[in-house]
Design a protein around this motif. Structure first.
Motif, short mmCIF file in Angstrom:
data_model
loop_
_atom_site.label_atom_id
_atom_site.label_comp_id
_atom_site.label_asym_id
_atom_site.label_seq_id
_atom_site.Cartn_x
_atom_site.Cartn_y
_atom_site.Cartn_z
N GLU A 18 0.83 -1.21 0.00
CA GLU A 18 0.00 0.00 0.00
C GLU A 18 0.87 1.26 0.00
N ALA A 19 1.95 1.24 0.76
CA ALA A 19 2.84 2.40 0.82
C ALA A 19 3.49 2.63 -0.55
N ASN A 20 3.94 1.57 -1.19
CA ASN A 20 4.56 1.71 -2.52
C ASN A 20 3.57 2.27 -3.53
N GLU A 21 2.30 1.85 -3.45
CA GLU A 21 1.28 2.39 -4.37
C GLU A 21 1.10 3.89 -4.12
N LEU A 22 1.03 4.27 -2.85
CA LEU A 22 0.89 5.69 -2.50
C LEU A 22 2.10 6.48 -2.99
N PHE A 23 3.29 6.01 -2.67
CA PHE A 23 4.50 6.73 -3.04
C PHE A 23 4.63 6.83 -4.56
N ASP A 24 4.24 5.78 -5.27
CA ASP A 24 4.28 5.82 -6.73
C ASP A 24 3.37 6.93 -7.25
N ASP A 25 2.18 7.04 -6.68
CA ASP A 25 1.25 8.11 -7.07
C ASP A 25 1.85 9.49 -6.80
N LEU A 26 2.69 9.58 -5.76
CA LEU A 26 3.32 10.85 -5.40
C LEU A 26 4.64 11.08 -6.12
N GLY A 27 5.04 10.12 -6.96
CA GLY A 27 6.30 10.26 -7.69
C GLY A 27 7.52 9.97 -6.83
N LEU A 28 7.33 9.17 -5.78
CA LEU A 28 8.43 8.83 -4.88
C LEU A 28 8.68 7.34 -4.89
#
Length: 93
Positions: A18-28
């Motif tokens: 879930e964190a990776n999905e969020l960070f991906d959306d944020l460009g991180l």
């Protein structure tokens, strides 16, 4: 010159996903996000947010868990508009 070091941590599999999905959306990526978190901890001289136990009842926590499972179930239909939802509801009559 900045010197980086490798660090290994253990993370719950679902939390990491879930964190990776969020960070991906944020460009991180995970490394950048962790570095931001650590820098914020240093700037705040502690955690950059409050840590407290949720004050939810057992039934609310159970309902939240059920909602999370339903939202991830590929067999549960989804709708893109209220019109689609209404049409699906009316089909059941």
């Amino acid at each position: 010159m900045t010197t980086t070091v490798a660090t290994q941590i253990r993370i719950d599999k679902e939390v990491k996903k879930e964190a990776n999905e969020l960070f991906d959306d944020l460009g991180l990526d995970m490394s950048s996000a962790v570095n931001i978190f650590l820098r914020q901890c240093i700037m705040h001289d502690g955690l950059p947010f409050e840590v407290e136990r949720p004050k939810y009842s057992a039934s609310t926590l159970s309902a939240m868990e059920e909602a999370k499972k339903i939202s991830r179930d590929p067999n549960v239909p989804g709708y893109n508009s209220m019109a689609e939802l209404k049409a699906a509801l009316l089909e059941g009559d």
